[in-house]
Scaffold this active site. Sequence first.
Site, PDB file in Angstrom:
ATOM      1  N   CYS A 124      39.014  65.209  35.188  1.00  0.00           N
ATOM      2  CA  CYS A 124      39.169  65.157  36.363  1.00  0.00           C
ATOM      3  C   CYS A 124      38.773  66.426  37.298  1.00  0.00           C
ATOM      4  O   CYS A 124      39.389  67.434  37.089  1.00  0.00           O
ATOM      5  CB  CYS A 124      40.489  64.782  36.790  1.00  0.00           C
ATOM      6  SG  CYS A 124      41.226  64.705  38.637  1.00  0.00           S
ATOM      7  N   CYS A 131      42.163  71.885  50.565  1.00  0.00           N
ATOM      8  CA  CYS A 131      41.757  70.574  51.113  1.00  0.00           C
ATOM      9  C   CYS A 131      42.156  70.378  52.583  1.00  0.00           C
ATOM     10  O   CYS A 131      43.461  70.956  53.004  1.00  0.00           O
ATOM     11  CB  CYS A 131      42.644  69.552  50.272  1.00  0.00           C
ATOM     12  SG  CYS A 131      42.023  67.839  50.846  1.00  0.00           S
ATOM     13  N   CYS A 138      50.741  64.769  49.354  1.00  0.00           N
ATOM     14  CA  CYS A 138      49.897  65.511  48.150  1.00  0.00           C
ATOM     15  C   CYS A 138      49.891  67.042  48.084  1.00  0.00           C
ATOM     16  O   CYS A 138      50.275  67.602  49.096  1.00  0.00           O
ATOM     17  CB  CYS A 138      48.405  64.877  48.426  1.00  0.00           C
ATOM     18  SG  CYS A 138      47.430  66.032  47.379  1.00  0.00           S
ATOM     19  N   GLY A 181      40.806  68.862  46.819  1.00  0.00           N
ATOM     20  CA  GLY A 181      39.659  68.592  47.522  1.00  0.00           C
ATOM     21  C   GLY A 181      39.229  67.189  47.934  1.00  0.00           C
ATOM     22  O   GLY A 181      39.622  66.094  47.478  1.00  0.00           O
ATOM     23  N   GLU A 182      38.680  67.071  48.983  1.00  0.00           N
ATOM     24  CA  GLU A 182      37.925  65.857  49.701  1.00  0.00           C
ATOM     25  C   GLU A 182      36.626  65.645  49.255  1.00  0.00           C
ATOM     26  O   GLU A 182      35.745  66.346  49.794  1.00  0.00           O
ATOM     27  CB  GLU A 182      38.446  65.457  51.055  1.00  0.00           C
ATOM     28  CG  GLU A 182      37.665  64.371  51.668  1.00  0.00           C
ATOM     29  CD  GLU A 182      37.541  63.162  50.606  1.00  0.00           C
ATOM     30  OE1 GLU A 182      38.814  62.654  50.338  1.00  0.00           O
ATOM     31  OE2 GLU A 182      36.691  62.496  50.495  1.00  0.00           O
ATOM     32  N   HIS A 238      47.169  53.607  50.298  1.00  0.00           N
ATOM     33  CA  HIS A 238      48.638  53.968  50.424  1.00  0.00           C
ATOM     34  C   HIS A 238      49.463  53.348  51.579  1.00  0.00           C
ATOM     35  O   HIS A 238      50.547  53.568  51.610  1.00  0.00           O
ATOM     36  CB  HIS A 238      48.512  55.301  50.239  1.00  0.00           C
ATOM     37  CG  HIS A 238      47.864  56.410  49.470  1.00  0.00           C
ATOM     38  ND1 HIS A 238      47.850  55.931  47.987  1.00  0.00           N
ATOM     39  CD2 HIS A 238      47.022  57.444  49.570  1.00  0.00           C
ATOM     40  CE1 HIS A 238      47.292  56.862  47.417  1.00  0.00           C
ATOM     41  NE2 HIS A 238      46.770  57.528  48.421  1.00  0.00           N
ATOM     42  N   ASN A 312      53.734  61.015  41.983  1.00  0.00           N
ATOM     43  CA  ASN A 312      54.089  62.071  41.175  1.00  0.00           C
ATOM     44  C   ASN A 312      54.897  63.006  42.327  1.00  0.00           C
ATOM     45  O   ASN A 312      54.530  63.455  43.226  1.00  0.00           O
ATOM     46  CB  ASN A 312      52.893  62.520  40.647  1.00  0.00           C
ATOM     47  CG  ASN A 312      52.526  61.779  39.485  1.00  0.00           C
ATOM     48  OD1 ASN A 312      53.135  61.388  38.761  1.00  0.00           O
ATOM     49  ND2 ASN A 312      51.068  61.477  39.720  1.00  0.00           N
ATOM     50  N   CYS A 355      47.953  63.145  39.069  1.00  0.00           N
ATOM     51  CA  CYS A 355      47.263  62.834  40.417  1.00  0.00           C
ATOM     52  C   CYS A 355      48.194  63.434  41.398  1.00  0.00           C
ATOM     53  O   CYS A 355      49.780  63.306  41.703  1.00  0.00           O
ATOM     54  CB  CYS A 355      47.360  61.112  40.533  1.00  0.00           C
ATOM     55  SG  CYS A 355      45.853  60.634  40.978  1.00  0.00           S
TER      56      CYS A 355
END
Length: 369
Positions: A124, A131, A138, A181-182, A238, A312, A355
């Site tokens: 990953c 971000c 997040c 990041g995106e 989401h 998480n 995640c």
Amino acid sequence: MDERHGSARRGAVKGDRTNLAERDPLSSLPEELAARMVGWGEPSWRGRQWFEWLWRHGVDDYDAITVWPKSLRQAMAARAPFQRGRVFAAQMARDGTVKWLLEWPDGERVETVYLPHPWGDAVCISTQVGCNMGCRFCASGLVRRVRNLTAGEMLEQVRVAWEWAARHGRRLGRIDLMGIGEPLDNWAEVERWLELVHRPEGFGFSYRHITLSTAGVVPAIDRLAERGWPLTLAISLHAPDDALRTRLMPLNRAYPLAELLPAAARFAHRTGRRVTFEYALLAGVNDAPEQAVALAQRLRGIPCHVNLIPWNPVPEHPFRPTPPERVRAFQERVQAYGISCTIRKEMGQAIEAACGQLRRRAKEAQPSP
Ligand code: SAH
């Protein structure tokens, strides 16, 4: 400011040729390296060799390219210096997950995670330092974007994982753009990375083994679809409605569901690949049975798959994860509408490698021995 970024910008003003000539070797395609070789009076196949030795052999300097004559090795150090990222810290969890904190030449750091699976290991990778999406649940968004990663820096993360796999008799089979990041907020470098990682002279990754996860930058989803690469597009959804989604993900104001979902359908039709919708379950926020029904109804007609992620914990955020039996109930409701829906098995939680837990651990991390 990183010198490479400064020179890339100056190059862009002067025109493509200069830009190409000044690009970091680690962010260059084999044909670009070949063109530079030709410019120095070398045969063009030296460019492919250059790419091969940078990635397949992972050399740290030109002196290690033993197939080159000494004079070329010496000349290259002055012509096209490069500097790799370095592993600043590493942590391993009991389930075999490894988290690396990589440091770039300008001192910025990002996290990369290795996930061992019986059906093929995955890495990953991060796409930006920090971000700007500001998703409320997040950890990555707790640090605003400092800068984009270059294509080479993203490929470096793959190399670190690839070499770790080789040393441990494992095989790296998948890459997820799901770290910090995106990716679609860094389109130019991500697009270039997608070219680089696929090249057979390097890692030769098939697009089918790459997943790009986005918060939903609609114009960039269309640009990606135009390329037609059969990668997996994962969209972080989401929420089944705009009001809740905007609360959780401010980006939804710019690209609401009425624009995002048709873009997902266009991607699926153009590439022939089902889109994955990610849905992190937050207790009492987005996990009610009616919300599962609303979600399934909204997704009807889109070739897709829903991946439920037990949230998480991130201490700075006020949410709680949905309990497992409620996650299963949510899954069954979605499935009842004929939509494929799985629950993600979370790994690496103990080392904050799961995640949404990645962040720049610049101050807290201990240097690796
Ligand atoms: N910016 C991209 C990729 C990074 S995040 C994106 O938004 O998709 C990868 C996935 O983890 C996204 O679906 C994200 O919404 C989700 N995520 C973020 N924080 C999380 C958390 N604390 N628990 C579970 N999933 C989380």
